[in-house]
Design an enzyme around this catalytic site. Structure first.
Site, PDB file in Angstrom:
ATOM      1  CE  LYS A 228       6.695 120.112  12.445  1.00 45.51           C
ATOM      2  NZ  LYS A 228       6.435 121.492  12.054  1.00 45.51           N
TER       3      LYS A 228
ATOM      4  CG  HIS B  80      12.639 122.216   8.499  1.00 48.93           C
ATOM      5  ND1 HIS B  80      13.447 122.631   9.529  1.00 48.93           N
ATOM      6  CD2 HIS B  80      11.440 122.805   8.712  1.00 48.93           C
ATOM      7  CE1 HIS B  80      12.761 123.423  10.336  1.00 48.93           C
ATOM      8  NE2 HIS B  80      11.537 123.558   9.858  1.00 48.93           N
TER       9      HIS B  80
ATOM     10  CD  GLN C  86       5.322 118.924   7.968  1.00 45.40           C
ATOM     11  OE1 GLN C  86       4.136 118.628   8.048  1.00 45.40           O
ATOM     12  NE2 GLN C  86       5.795 120.009   8.550  1.00 45.40           N
TER      13      GLN C  86
ATOM     14  CB  CYS D 102      12.625 126.343   8.482  1.00 42.07           C
ATOM     15  SG  CYS D 102      12.149 127.301   9.887  1.00 42.07           S
TER      16      CYS D 102
ATOM     17  CG  ASP E  30      12.707 115.872   8.805  1.00 41.54           C
ATOM     18  OD1 ASP E  30      11.699 115.632   9.501  1.00 41.54           O
ATOM     19  OD2 ASP E  30      13.062 117.028   8.507  1.00 41.54           O
TER      20      ASP E  30
HETATM   21  N1  PMP Z   1      11.603 118.894   9.401  1.00 42.17           N
HETATM   22  C1  PMP Z   1      10.463 119.188   8.775  1.00 42.17           C
HETATM   23  C2  PMP Z   1      10.171 118.556   7.448  1.00 42.17           C
HETATM   24  C3  PMP Z   1       9.561 120.071   9.374  1.00 42.17           C
HETATM   25  O1  PMP Z   1       8.429 120.378   8.748  1.00 42.17           O
HETATM   26  C4  PMP Z   1       9.867 120.629  10.630  1.00 42.17           C
HETATM   27  C5  PMP Z   1       8.921 121.611  11.298  1.00 42.17           C
HETATM   28  N2  PMP Z   1       8.442 122.613  10.473  1.00 42.17           N
HETATM   29  C6  PMP Z   1      11.062 120.274  11.239  1.00 42.17           C
HETATM   30  C7  PMP Z   1      11.910 119.402  10.599  1.00 42.17           C
HETATM   31  C8  PMP Z   1      11.460 120.813  12.562  1.00 42.17           C
HETATM   32  O2  PMP Z   1      10.553 120.418  13.531  1.00 42.17           O
HETATM   33  P1  PMP Z   1      10.640 121.010  15.006  1.00 42.17           P
HETATM   34  O3  PMP Z   1      10.558 122.491  14.864  1.00 42.17           O
HETATM   35  O4  PMP Z   1       9.479 120.421  15.705  1.00 42.17           O
HETATM   36  O5  PMP Z   1      11.952 120.578  15.537  1.00 42.17           O
END
Ligand code: PMP
Length: 409
Positions: free
Chosen positions: A225, A122, A202, A365, A199
């Protein structure tokens, strides 16, 4: 086994309609829905003991402080951290990773050093490292992907060397659903003296994540999430690393003593929580963890394995559709990204929306990953504890109708 019928009753939003059709919510990788207990924890805080924490001597402040710290304890227990002081409350995964970039990486990574990441990150776990690499004269390296979109570790010995200072990767890809071997990569990183950042945006909501077992140095995740409100997330840092980190934001609450020209820092973890924190949402995150723990994370994972397998089988009927990610369920979570032949994912998403089905379309993203997959975007269905096989059937039949419609257009 989860009692999905009973679970669905706990989520008021699931009884609403969209364009006159029952809502089929399949965008859980973007954000999850919230159960009544979480919504209630929020209103209770504002109606019964709203006050600032860590500084008041009055009853409300002490109550709020206790509940906030209790939430931190719950988060610690949830990820297997032996002590709660290793957890910093932040806004989300993005902030957690930026905190590590500013407070640790900018001081521990230097010219000629390397940061190892992957081609399935991401942007939140890529763009901060691009800045660190640029600022510090370090190099960003990437673990490539196999044809099934798992990590290709065949060249790891060349990629991970004594120059590597940090391995930063996701535990579960938000696009592919791929579950990465973060424990093994942590061991490999430690062998060359590097730190590992996971990270967990997920993974933490969907499977049992234990920081002791993984022996990771950093773990970042977001509350929204995993049934909690937006605006609250967690950064776990291993004790020895945390003591070596510079403050992130400076101001109230993070200091012990302040003079005209300098200040000393507060104890951990307050040193990293400058200003009034997000009290209400942290407490509601505690309620979300209570909810997930009552279900049992093993059961959550089993449900997702079963519904994802069901979906992957159903998708096989759709010949013109390419589904990304590994087929082996031990290597993937409840995310199904796909590309529907000549039909743009946004068109698919818009048509499904008219049927009350919420999926995500776009680059998620993860633009570098879209380049690797050679697609401009994907459509993504992502599952959670309240999703049913009937909803997968609705998705697949709406998808069939959409593809038929565009094939005639
Ligand atoms: N890393 C991963 C793997 C994600 O799926 C996401 C959210 N889509 C993020 C980071 C960023 O999370 P947040 O927008 O809650 O900061």
């Amino acid at each position: 086994m989860l009692d999905i019928k009973a679970i669905r009753k706990d989520f008021p939003i699931l009884s609403r309609q969209v364009y006159g059709k029952p809502l089929v919510y399949l965008d859980n990788a973007a954000t999850s829905q919230k159960p009544t207990s979480v919504i209630k924890a929020l209103t209770e805080y504002y109606e019964e003991y709203n006050s600032n924490i860590h500084r008041g001597v009055h009853a409300l402040s002490m109550e709020a402080t206790d509940r906030y710290e209790e939430a931190r304890q719950k988060c610690a227990g949830f990820i297997g951290s032996p002590i709660a002081e290793n957890l910093i409350m932040v806004r989300n995964t993005t902030e957690a990773i930026n905190l590590v970039a500013q407070s640790w990486a900018q001081h521990n990574i230097g010219p000629g050093d390397e940061i190892l990441t992957t081609h399935m990150e991401h942007h939140s776990n890529l763009v901060p490292w691009q800045k660190v690499a640029k600022d510090r004269g370090a190099e960003l390296k990437f673990i490539p992907l196999t044809s099934e979109q798992t990590l290709d570790l065949s060249d790891l010995d060349r990629l991970l060397t004594s120059r590597t200072k940090l391995v930063a990767l996701n535990h579960m890809s938000n696009v592919l659903g791929t579950i990465n071997p973060v424990k093994e990569l942590g061991q490999a990183a430690h062998r060359v003296g590097a730190r590992i950042l996971i990270d967990g945006a997920q993974s933490v909501p969907h499977l049992k994540v234990d920081v002791k077992d993984l022996d990771c140095d950093f773990l970042a995740f977001s509350g929204h999430k995993m049934l909690a409100p937006t605006g609250i997330g967690v950064l776990y840092v291993k004790q020895e690393v945390l003591e070596d980190m510079e403050p992130f934001l400076r101001g109230g609450e993070m200091v012990k003593q302040v003079w005209d020209d300098h200040a000393t820092w507060n104890d951990l973890p307050m040193r990293f929580e400058a200003g009034t924190p997000n009290i209400a949402d942290a407490i509601a995150m505690g309620a979300a963890i209570d909810y997930l723990e009552a279900l049992g994370m093993e059961n959550v994972r089993q449900h997702e394995i079963s519904i994802t397998e069901y979906a992957l089988n159903a998708f096989q009927e759709l010949e013109e559709v390419t589904v990304f990610g590994p087929r082996d369920m031990s290597q993937r979570g409840g995310i199904v990204s796909f590309y529907g032949g000549d039909v743009h994912p946004h068109d698919i998403g818009t048509m499904l929306d008219r049927e009350g089905i919420a999926i995500r379309t776009g680059h998620h993203c993860a633009m570098p990953l879209m380049n690797k997959l050679a697609v401009p975007a994907t459509a993504r269905a992502s599952f959670y504890i309240y999703n049913t096989e009937e909803e997968v059937d609705l998705l697949v039949s709406a998808l069939k109708a959409t593809l038929r419609y565009f094939s005639k257009a």
